[in-house]
Design a protein around this motif. Sequence first.
Motif, PDB file in Angstrom:
ATOM      1  N   THR A 154       0.856  -1.183   0.000  1.00  0.00           N
ATOM      2  CA  THR A 154       0.000   0.000   0.000  1.00  0.00           C
ATOM      3  C   THR A 154       0.894   1.236   0.000  1.00  0.00           C
ATOM      4  OG1 THR A 154      -1.889   1.032   1.118  1.00  0.00           O
ATOM      5  CG2 THR A 154      -0.199   0.071   2.535  1.00  0.00           C
ATOM      6  N   THR A 155       0.301   2.388   0.177  1.00  0.00           N
ATOM      7  CA  THR A 155       1.069   3.621   0.318  1.00  0.00           C
ATOM      8  C   THR A 155       0.645   4.307   1.605  1.00  0.00           C
ATOM      9  OG1 THR A 155      -0.566   4.813  -1.009  1.00  0.00           O
ATOM     10  CG2 THR A 155       1.377   3.987  -2.167  1.00  0.00           C
ATOM     11  N   ASP A 156       1.587   5.033   2.205  1.00  0.00           N
ATOM     12  CA  ASP A 156       1.248   5.771   3.424  1.00  0.00           C
ATOM     13  C   ASP A 156       0.658   7.128   3.053  1.00  0.00           C
ATOM     14  OD1 ASP A 156       3.399   7.473   2.813  1.00  0.00           O
ATOM     15  OD2 ASP A 156       4.691   6.694   4.400  1.00  0.00           O
ATOM     16  N   SER A 157       0.367   7.943   4.058  1.00  0.00           N
ATOM     17  CA  SER A 157      -0.303   9.232   3.814  1.00  0.00           C
ATOM     18  C   SER A 157       0.552  10.197   2.996  1.00  0.00           C
ATOM     19  CB  SER A 157      -0.704   9.878   5.138  1.00  0.00           C
ATOM     20  OG  SER A 157       0.453  10.105   5.933  1.00  0.00           O
ATOM     21  N   ALA A 158       1.861   9.967   2.940  1.00  0.00           N
ATOM     22  CA  ALA A 158       2.745  10.811   2.131  1.00  0.00           C
ATOM     23  C   ALA A 158       2.956  10.234   0.732  1.00  0.00           C
ATOM     24  CB  ALA A 158       4.091  10.985   2.838  1.00  0.00           C
ATOM     25  N   GLY A 159       2.277   9.131   0.431  1.00  0.00           N
ATOM     26  CA  GLY A 159       2.388   8.528  -0.886  1.00  0.00           C
ATOM     27  C   GLY A 159       3.558   7.569  -1.056  1.00  0.00           C
ATOM     28  N   ARG A 160       4.275   7.270   0.023  1.00  0.00           N
ATOM     29  CA  ARG A 160       5.415   6.356  -0.053  1.00  0.00           C
ATOM     30  C   ARG A 160       4.926   4.902  -0.010  1.00  0.00           C
ATOM     31  NH1 ARG A 160       7.965   9.863   4.602  1.00  0.00           N
ATOM     32  NH2 ARG A 160       6.160   8.873   5.551  1.00  0.00           N
ATOM     33  N   PRO A 161       5.585   4.030  -0.741  1.00  0.00           N
ATOM     34  CA  PRO A 161       5.180   2.620  -0.718  1.00  0.00           C
ATOM     35  C   PRO A 161       5.472   1.985   0.651  1.00  0.00           C
ATOM     36  CG  PRO A 161       7.150   2.912  -2.072  1.00  0.00           C
ATOM     37  CD  PRO A 161       6.697   4.285  -1.650  1.00  0.00           C
ATOM     38  N   VAL A 162       4.560   1.146   1.076  1.00  0.00           N
ATOM     39  CA  VAL A 162       4.700   0.439   2.349  1.00  0.00           C
ATOM     40  C   VAL A 162       4.399  -1.033   2.097  1.00  0.00           C
ATOM     41  CG1 VAL A 162       3.806   0.197   4.704  1.00  0.00           C
ATOM     42  CG2 VAL A 162       3.968   2.466   3.668  1.00  0.00           C
ATOM     43  N   ARG A 163       5.212  -1.865   2.667  1.00  0.00           N
ATOM     44  CA  ARG A 163       5.031  -3.323   2.540  1.00  0.00           C
ATOM     45  C   ARG A 163       4.970  -3.918   3.940  1.00  0.00           C
ATOM     46  NH1 ARG A 163       8.096  -7.150  -1.753  1.00  0.00           N
ATOM     47  NH2 ARG A 163       7.483  -9.043  -0.684  1.00  0.00           N
ATOM     48  N   ARG A 164       3.927  -4.723   4.212  1.00  0.00           N
ATOM     49  CA  ARG A 164       3.739  -5.314   5.536  1.00  0.00           C
ATOM     50  C   ARG A 164       3.495  -6.816   5.416  1.00  0.00           C
ATOM     51  NH1 ARG A 164       0.290  -0.641   5.880  1.00  0.00           N
ATOM     52  NH2 ARG A 164       1.108   0.831   7.398  1.00  0.00           N
ATOM     53  N   ASP A 165       3.936  -7.537   6.441  1.00  0.00           N
ATOM     54  CA  ASP A 165       3.584  -8.948   6.591  1.00  0.00           C
ATOM     55  C   ASP A 165       2.330  -8.997   7.459  1.00  0.00           C
ATOM     56  OD1 ASP A 165       5.939  -9.681   5.248  1.00  0.00           O
ATOM     57  OD2 ASP A 165       7.075  -9.723   7.119  1.00  0.00           O
TER      58      ASP A 165
END
Length: 172
Positions: free
Chosen positions: A19-30
Amino acid sequence: MTRTIVHVGRKIRVAIEETTDSAGRPVRRDIVMHPGAVAILPLIDANHVCLLRNYRSTVGDTIWEIPAGTLEPGEPLDEAALRELAEETGYRAGKLGKLLSFYPSPGVLDEVTHLFLAEELTPGEQDLEPGEEIVAEKVGWDQALQWALDGTIRDAKTLVAILFWNQTRSTR
């Protein structure tokens, strides 16, 4: 947001969420996906509770816990609570009431645990699953509370159950 299942186990699935965080940066989670669970605080009487000494290979130790277990597909919560209580302690409850629901570890796990209070208990035989090493013990309430406060009890659901009930039992 996308979730890709990377493992399917006996009771859980593991996914990678992108997904992306509120600043538009990509985020990857397990993410560990779990069908949910019930946990039961079995009150033997006003001054005693049934706690389990349960060997947990994941932590390599025998720890104090309340009875609990994973929900079966489509299983009503109260039936699951009665089933787990009987299997793990041998007790049958004459009275069962839901106390609350909580997320045990929302940083990685989507499980919801539904906590019940079991009263008017009738003793019986345990019906443990293969591999379970569980000993049911009658513990004084004051002792259980002390163990919750001094770190002897380290299991989250058991801490929630004891501390919640201690705080609210006089109002019930």
